[in-house]
Design an enzyme around this catalytic site. Structure first.
Site, PDB file in Angstrom:
ATOM      1  N   GLU A  21       1.219  -1.069   0.064  1.00  0.00           N
ATOM      2  CA  GLU A  21       0.277   0.343   0.517  1.00  0.00           C
ATOM      3  C   GLU A  21       1.115   1.300  -0.164  1.00  0.00           C
ATOM      4  OE1 GLU A  21      -2.429   1.597   0.272  1.00  0.00           O
ATOM      5  OE2 GLU A  21      -4.387   0.568   0.331  1.00  0.00           O
ATOM      6  N   ASN A 117      -4.662   4.284   8.331  1.00  0.00           N
ATOM      7  CA  ASN A 117      -4.704   3.377   7.251  1.00  0.00           C
ATOM      8  C   ASN A 117      -4.447   4.364   6.759  1.00  0.00           C
ATOM      9  OD1 ASN A 117      -5.657   1.177   5.822  1.00  0.00           O
ATOM     10  ND2 ASN A 117      -6.931   2.218   4.765  1.00  0.00           N
ATOM     11  N   ASN A 169      -9.030   5.517   3.110  1.00  0.00           N
ATOM     12  CA  ASN A 169      -8.714   5.412   2.306  1.00  0.00           C
ATOM     13  C   ASN A 169      -7.616   6.132   1.103  1.00  0.00           C
ATOM     14  OD1 ASN A 169      -7.214   2.788   1.295  1.00  0.00           O
ATOM     15  ND2 ASN A 169      -8.878   1.481   1.548  1.00  0.00           N
ATOM     16  N   ASP A 222     -10.112   1.602  -2.659  1.00  0.00           N
ATOM     17  CA  ASP A 222      -9.326   1.706  -1.974  1.00  0.00           C
ATOM     18  C   ASP A 222      -8.175   3.058  -2.388  1.00  0.00           C
ATOM     19  OD1 ASP A 222      -6.598   1.135  -0.878  1.00  0.00           O
ATOM     20  OD2 ASP A 222      -7.187  -1.163  -0.958  1.00  0.00           O
TER      21      ASP A 222
END
Length: 314
Positions: A21, A117, A169, A222
């Site tokens: 990520e 996140n 996200n 995402d």
């Protein structure tokens, strides 16, 4: 659009990870930084020698890592979302271990699986990040325990920008239009706001695209990035593609199809910023299928983005 593009995997079978990520291209060092959330680990891909360097964070080897962004005017420090803490770490980009040098702030939550996140810096170097609850919690869409934060460098504190988020996200800015774009994967849409570059605040929330209405597949949006023309590139978890959106007309322009399902994020990089780097995941069930969990690059016509912004501490 995929027919005109070349999609290549950078990683090999051994280098693939559970949940890559947060790619960030560093123009100064010509390197791509990214994380494996579940590893947990941080990485640097060096464009010059095509090497990938991996490190864990000392005393935080089991703490999940949401994102990594270089600190401005400092080649060895990074702002990192580390569990519930926003931290500064020191890493030379080659060693197998990094160290925490400062905890900037901590999010307020007693939920065990609650964590930071995705995160990114705005055009002025302010860092914004989202938090999330447990992704396997079937009641997450009802609880919406997450928030969107901005770190205020003057007061050295967190500013809560939005509450009631499931999985905070993708986020990106269009400075020319004065817009901020944000994804909560649970709601399956992209929100757009008017962005005030002086204050760092945003207002006038609207839905840019609602994927539950535009697509029959049950993928989750995402991470995302923006190109030099203002087109938005949205990664899809369980969608095997990046969806390209014209933010002015609120329409889908095209899609880039990948040989793996869980596409997590994307960032423009390379010497001319004309390479789209794309992170993917194996997923929480650790099922190794094809090139899942690899780092990819996309090249071809009309692929070019703006320089990514580093974190300005002062």
């Amino acid at each position: 659009m995929s027919q005109n593009l070349k999609i290549e995997e950078i990683t090999n079978k051994v280098q693939r990870c559970e949940l890559l990520e947060g790619p960030h291209w560093d123009v100064e060092l010509q390197s791509l930084y990214f994380v494996d959330i579940l590893g947990p680990a941080i990485f640097r891909y060096c464009y010059k020698n095509r090497e990938i360097y991996r490190a864990t964070i000392k005393d935080k080897e089991e703490t999940r890592i949401g994102f990594i962004i270089p600190v401005d005017n400092n080649t060895t420090e990074f702002v990192v979302g580390l569990g519930k803490e926003l931290t500064i770490i020191k890493w030379d980009g080659k060693s197998v271990q990094a160290t925490v040098v400062e905890v900037l702030a901590k999010v307020d939550s007693n939920i065990d699986e609650y964590r930071i996140n995705d995160g990114k810096c705005d055009p002025h170097g302010l860092v914004y990040f989202g938090t999330m609850g447990d992704p396997i919690d079937k009641t997450l869409s009802e609880k919406l325990p997450g928030s969107l934060y901005r770190y205020d460098v003057l007061s050295k504190s967190l500013v809560n920008m939005r509450d009631r988020i499931g999985i905070g996200n993708g986020l990106t800015w269009n400075e020319k239009l004065g817009k901020f774009y944000y994804i909560d994967s649970v709601t399956r849409n992209i929100k757009v706001f008017d962005y005030d570059s002086l204050s760092g605040n945003f207002s006038n929330e609207e839905v840019l695209i609602d994927f539950s209405k535009t697509h029959t597949e049950s993928f989750l949006p995402d991470g995302m990035t923006i190109d030099e023309n203002g087109l938005i590139y949205v990664a899809t978890w369980n969608g095997s593609k990046i969806i390209i959106i014209d933010s002015t007309t609120k329409t889908i322009k095209n899609e880039i199809i990948f040989p793996t399902a869980k596409i997590t994020s994307a960032a423009f990089g390379g010497p001319n910023l004309d390479i789209l780097y794309v992170t993917t995941a194996i997923g929480h069930n650790n099922a190794k299928v094809g090139s899942a969990g690899g780092l990819f690059k996309v090249t071809g016509p009309n692929i070019k983005g703006p320089e990514m912004i580093k974190f300005k501490m002062y």
